[in-house]
Enzyme design. Structure first.
Site: not given
Lengths: 497, 328
Positions: A58, A186-187, A249
């Protein structure tokens, strides 16, 4: 169609075809701290060369201001010393579209930029509330399809707040995209040590025969953080530890640890095995929620040598909040392999130390012939250290030198840091590269998300109907006292933090 | 130190050296690397060890052949602390093999290797000087050679390929390892649907630049993959091969060092000419019909790159085996 026999026998590193990646919410923290550095690192390593990065947000930024912001992102840490020419070559690939997420004109301007490329990736680095607008507009502008290449969407967590909202989100994505186009990130699973769980289990012949209820006594998964929620009080109030950590996680780690051996390493084979684990979890019913789960909230204390606030004193937190900052669970899997083996999960903020690990405790020998053995039996333990000091240790019992037969546990250690000198790639680097080459193994499939939410939502409902006050634990401690009952009921102790 | 190395004294001195660098750090050695070299300051060895340093902790035993004087042993340790404050070390044992050549014998250094981890022998000396890998059967887990170290690669390979199937010790040839990025580049270049047709219609390939050993391997790779038949010739003479009724000519011009640049010129039976060359800016570029806009990341492997690549493997490359298996 002619074949290409030249490819036979060659091992290719992951080399993506030319692509454009659009980051929705490019002015946010994730872009600054993770995404731009990850893309720059892939560029420096030569993994990506023909690409463009388009920021979409934005704020009234321009191409030039986005490039200037990105330059400041790369001016710190270990990128500070990278030659300016290399930074310049990367920054020139950055463009920006300033628009709200619901403005069709913004997408028309985006299309002009990205349609020059066959392969398109869209990264949702925005709050989930914006996903619907973005996905519908991608569909309306035709950007969800790429006839001569691919069009993929990476979706950040949180992926829903419960089963209903996760399904709703999946339906929104599915309205414009095929499942094969959706990459739910999902890091945590991008971490080397988490991926090493698969290698440890399936590349070593000694573990698999022991990996069952005949030899394993219990499993503990601990993820503790030393700091509190800090400036994320607003966010945390809406999520809590169960949603923020366990549903994603912790369940990723747990499924890799407990799944059956896959036939191959293809994404769907592995993900199918992971889903089976989630579906085998014995449901925690409403009446049993306090038997199998413990919640907690940190109060003021001393953490890392400093006085620490209690959760209710944190900015953005309601003084009457019942949001949990600690969760302990006792889980069972209803399978032949795992029947009767408790899986303990402990996750919390503002605890004694920052540490993530998986500890697999083996059963004692059937007959104890050494009378001087430690009182707890000195069970062998295989511990996978996820962070810090990534590695694996295995405790065995050994004789203490001397005339007496005294036995004590000693550790056999493997530490990544002392063995491999190369820095492990950042989780985001690995995951973005996987998406670019179409490898979804480390991304979460729809049925996986919904299976985990099915289990978690029952607990959330049980807690919602529980009027009892939330147990407190002091900042800097190992969690609430009540958590000890979960393990002691089956003769187990939590590992020391 | 005495003329002949006392393993206990060597270990004690190494321990002392390591203690100075990092008193309390536990270390893991991944492998032993024994390097035979003629040239005491071989730039390839220095570059490779510098590259290895900080990436893989190892015990490196350098055997300096024909060092003159008395045979002697020196020890040294090099450690580096990484960003995570972890210390990685290379333990160095340098055996200067004197006039009696005692230090060159494997029996001299085998008591100095760390047991239970792999032993890699890297033969940096001229290849004609010893039967490698046979000399190290039962001692080494793998041997590394570099066929650049031979004045006549064609004769070397003709003889080497005959022995290859009898080797008990797996071998890696750094000339082949260095060629890896070029093989991938070629395979990818011909992978687009319209390019595949051209691949099966080639009548000539010209390799401009590159060392003769690498070009010889490259041509044999094309020959085995594309099932071209016929005998190879010493480079400098074109190879006349055949597939079906189509004749294929392979030639090498302007021999040099691969890392200094190359150009590949492919000719099809329809008269099309395709060129693939190193842009010298980290990319390979192409010219010819159907190749517009083709660029690909292309990086040469240094000897250090090749060494680190190979110490992480545990077998001879299958493709290399294929190529040598049908050598003629």
């Amino acid at each position: 169609m002619f074949s290409n026999p030249l490819l036979d026998g060659l091992q290719f590193a992951k080399e993506p075809a030319p692509f454009v990646i659009t980051i929705f919410g490019a002015t946010g923290d994730l872009t600054r701290k993770k995404l731009v550095p990850a893309l720059f690192s892939l560029f420096l390593k030569g993994n990506i060369s023909q690409f463009q990065v388009v920021g979409f947000a934005r704020r009234p930024w321009t191409k030039e201001s986005f490039q200037a912001e990105a330059a400041s992102m790369l001016a710190v840490g270990h990128y500070a010393h990278v030659p300016e020419a290399q930074k310049k070559a990367f920054l020139e690939k950055l463009d920006f579209v300033s628009s709200t997420f619901d403005d069709p004109d913004g997408y028309a301007r985006l299309a002009k930029v990205v349609n020059a490329w066959d392969n398109k990736v869209y990264y949702m680095s925005t709050p989930p509330d914006d996903y619907e607008n973005i996905v519908r507009n991608l569909g309306a502008s035709g950007l969800n399809k790429s006839p001569s290449g691919y069009s993929r969407v990476i979706v950040e967590k949180p992926f829903g707040r419960d089963l209903a909202t996760a399904r709703e989100l999946n339906d929104i994505l599915s309205s414009q995209l095929e499942e094969s186009q959706i990459y739910r990130i999902d890091h945590y699973i991008g971490k080397e040590t988490v991926q090493n769980i698969l290698v440890l289990r399936f590349a070593n012949g000694i573990f698999e025969p022991l990996w069952n209820n005949r030899y394993i006594d219990n499993i503990q998964i601990t993820v503790s953080e030393a700091i509190g929620v800090g400036t994320r009080g607003n966010y945390y109030e809406k999520s809590g530890t169960l949603r923020d950590m366990v549903q994603n996680h912790i369940f990723q780690i747990m499924t890799l640890l407990l799944m059956e051996p896959p036939n191959d390493l293809s994404p769907d084979t592995i993900r199918t095995e992971k889903v089976k684990v989630l579906r085998s979890l014995r449901p925690i019913t409403h009446k049993d929620v306090n038997k199998y789960t413990v919640r907690g909230q940190y109060s003021a204390g001393i953490s890392q040598g400093k006085t620490a606030k209690g959760y209710l004193q944190e900015d953005g937190v309601s003084p009457t909040s019942k949001t949990e900052t600690f969760v302990a669970l006792k889980l069972f899997l209803d399978t032949w392999r795992w029947e009767g083996v408790p899986v303990f999960i402990r996750v919390g903020k503002s605890m004694a130390r920052r540490m993530s690990e998986v500890a697999v405790t083996f059963k004692q020998p059937p007959l104890q012939i050494f009378k001087n053995q430690a009182s707890d039996g000195g069970n062998n333990q295989l511990v996978i250290h996820i962070q810090p000091d990534e590695g694996v240790s295995f405790s065995i019992n050994a004789k203490i030198p001397g005339y007496l037969t005294q036995v004590r546990p000693v550790n056999m250690d493997f530490a990544y840091g002392n063995t491999f000198g190369e820095a492990t790639p950042e989780a985001y680097e690995r995951l973005i590269l996987d998406c670019l080459v179409g490898d979804s193994t480390l991304y979460t499939r729809r049925d996986e998300i919904e299976a985990s939410w099915t289990f978690i939502t029952r607990i959330l409902q049980g807690w919602a109907d529980d009027p009892s006050p939330l147990p407190q634990y002091k900042a800097g401690s190992a969690g609430p006292e009540e958590a000890k009952e979960l393990t002691s009921s089956v003769g187990v102790k939590w590992r020391k933090l | 130190m005495n003329r002949y190395a006392d393993p206990v004294a060597v270990e004690a001195e190494l321990r002392k050296n390591l203690q100075e660098f990092s008193p309390n750090e536990a270390r893991t050695n991944l492998f032993n690397l024994v390097v035979y070299t003629e040239n005491h300051d071989d730039s390839r060895l220095l570059e490779a060890l510098n590259y290895l340093h900080g990436k893989r902790p190892a015990r490196v035993i350098v055997v300096k052949r024909n060092a003159g004087g008395e045979t002697r042993t020196d020890v040294n340790a090099r450690c580096v602390t990484d960003v995570n404050d972890k210390v990685l070390c290379i333990q160095e044992i340098v055996i200067s093999s004197g006039e009696d050549h005692a230090g060159e014998s494997p029996e001299f250094w085998t008591p100095l290797v760390i047991r239970d981890i792999p032993v890699f022998v890297w033969w940096l000396s001229p290849l004609k000087d010893a039967p490698v890998p046979e000399l190290f059967d039962g001692i080494a887990d793998r041997c590394f050679i570099d066929s650049r170290n031979t004045p006549d690669p064609h004769s070397f390979y003709s003889e080497y390929a005959k022995r290859f199937s009898t080797f008990n010790t797996p071998v890696s040839d750094f000339s082949w390892v260095r060629l890896g990025p070029l093989l991938k580049l070629t395979a990818n270049f011909f992978n687009a649907p319209d390019m595949r047709e051209k691949l099966h219609d080639l009548i000539s390939v010209q390799f401009v630049g590159g060392h003769r050993s690498e070009v010889e391997l490259y041509f044999h790779w094309l020959k085995t993959r594309l099932e071209w038949e016929g005998k190879s010739s010493p480079l400098g003479h074109p190879w006349a091969l055949q597939v079906g009724n189509r004749k294929v000519k392979l030639s090498h011009t302007k021999p040099g060092v691969l890392e200094n640049g190359f150009e590949l010129v492919f000719q099809t039976a329809k008269g099309e000419q395709l060129k693939l060359r190193d842009s010298k800016e980290g990319f390979a570029v192409a010219e010819g019909i159907g190749t517009s806009n083709y660029t690909a990341v292309f990086r040469y492997l240094s000897t250090g790159n090749a060494l680190v690549t190979e110490v992480d493997k545990n077998a001879t490359d299958r493709l290399y085996q294929d190529v040598l298996g049908v050598w003629n």
